[in-house]
Design an enzyme around this catalytic site. Structure first.
Site, mmCIF file in Angstrom:
data_model
loop_
_atom_site.group_PDB
_atom_site.id
_atom_site.type_symbol
_atom_site.label_atom_id
_atom_site.label_comp_id
_atom_site.label_asym_id
_atom_site.label_seq_id
_atom_site.Cartn_x
_atom_site.Cartn_y
_atom_site.Cartn_z
ATOM 1 N N SER A 147 0.861 -1.184 0.000
ATOM 2 C CA SER A 147 0.000 0.000 0.000
ATOM 3 C C SER A 147 0.891 1.224 0.000
ATOM 4 O O SER A 147 2.100 1.134 0.257
ATOM 5 C CB SER A 147 -0.869 -0.007 1.268
ATOM 6 O OG SER A 147 -1.491 1.244 1.488
ATOM 7 N N TYR A 160 -2.106 -0.798 10.308
ATOM 8 C CA TYR A 160 -2.179 -1.052 8.871
ATOM 9 C C TYR A 160 -0.830 -0.776 8.213
ATOM 10 O O TYR A 160 -0.338 -1.572 7.399
ATOM 11 C CB TYR A 160 -3.267 -0.170 8.262
ATOM 12 C CG TYR A 160 -3.551 -0.432 6.806
ATOM 13 C CD1 TYR A 160 -4.333 -1.513 6.414
ATOM 14 C CD2 TYR A 160 -3.059 0.412 5.815
ATOM 15 C CE1 TYR A 160 -4.604 -1.756 5.070
ATOM 16 C CE2 TYR A 160 -3.314 0.183 4.477
ATOM 17 C CZ TYR A 160 -4.094 -0.901 4.112
ATOM 18 O OH TYR A 160 -4.354 -1.132 2.781
#
Length: 255
Positions: A147, A160
């Site tokens: 990401s 995350y």
């Protein structure tokens, strides 16, 4: 998606294939000629992805699979090989989002859940895929989803970001481990892509969808099909000299 890639005679394995980026990539592999194994927890979503593939003339195998279970993952890879004979490309995409919360307010249950799916699940899939590719001629190509949060920090996303940074570290190290085996591993770092997960995330933060768009220098959210284009390139022969990279496809978000 327009593509000139030819995956005829090749087999692709896609996790998180029931929706969003995973579904878009499964469809892209199938349209390029690959036989596609679809893995996800959502049986209904898998059936819809498979229906779309077969309606377009492709071949798909649905595999209800919990990527946090090593037994589930190994069984899914084994069933793929039993059905299609080999494994040439894998897109390890399964992941979950984090509620917006400071590091100090992050619950251990949230931390465990996010790392279990997005990092450990990726590791278990890659491990089983590599072992299969070592047993066959021709090696293979694996793409692990990181990401933009894998290359920089994001406020309210400590768990995350930790998972997605870990994806890149694993991918680079595993790429070195298996470069001489003809197995390429790369990480893909999407920006803000218009998926159900991003819609949920947008609803949980100030500014909502408009705030997410404002975070993208190109002035829009990315499309799942744009991620699929990058994944197919990384798994194609055109990327034969590319391994261990973290390819950012984010509309300039992390600049």
């Amino acid at each position: 998606m327009n593509t000139t890639y030819d995956f005829s005679g090749r087999v692709a394995f896609v996790t998180g294939a029931a929706s969003g980026i995973g579904r878009a990539n499964a469809l892209a592999f199938a349209r390029a000629g690959a036989q596609v194994a679809l893995a996800d927890l959502s049986a209904d979503g898998l059936e819809e992805t498979a229906r779309l593939i077969t309606a377009d003339g492709g071949q798909a195998l649905t595999l209800t699979c919990d990527v946090t279970s090593e037994d589930d993952v190994q069984a899914a890879v084994d069933r793929t090989v039993a059905r299609f004979g080999r494994l040439d490309a894998a897109f390890n995409n399964a992941g979950v989002e984090q509620p917006v919360q400071s590091a100090a307010d992050t619950a251990k249950d949230d931390w465990d859940r996010i790392l279990s799916v997005s990092l450990t699940g990726m590791f278990l899939c890659a491990k089983a895929e590599i072992r299969q590719m070592l047993q066959q001629d021709g090696g293979g190509a694996i793409v692990n989803v990181s990401s933009g949060a894998g290359v920089k920090g994001f406020k309210g996303q400590a768990a995350y970001a930790a998972a997605k940074h870990g994806v890149i570290g694993f991918t680079r190290s595993a790429a070195l481990d298996h470069a001489a085996d003809g197995i390429r591993l790369n990480a893909l770092c999407p920006g803000i892509i218009d998926t159900e997960m991003i819609r949920r995330f947008g609803d949980s933060r100030p500014g909502g969808r408009e705030g997410l768009i404002a975070d993208e220098p190109v002035g829009r959210l990315g499309k799942p099909e744009e991620i699929a284009s990058a994944v197919l390139w990384l798994c194609s022969d055109d990327a034969a000299f590319t391994t261990g990279t973290a390819l950012v496809v984010d509309g300039g978000q992390t600049l």
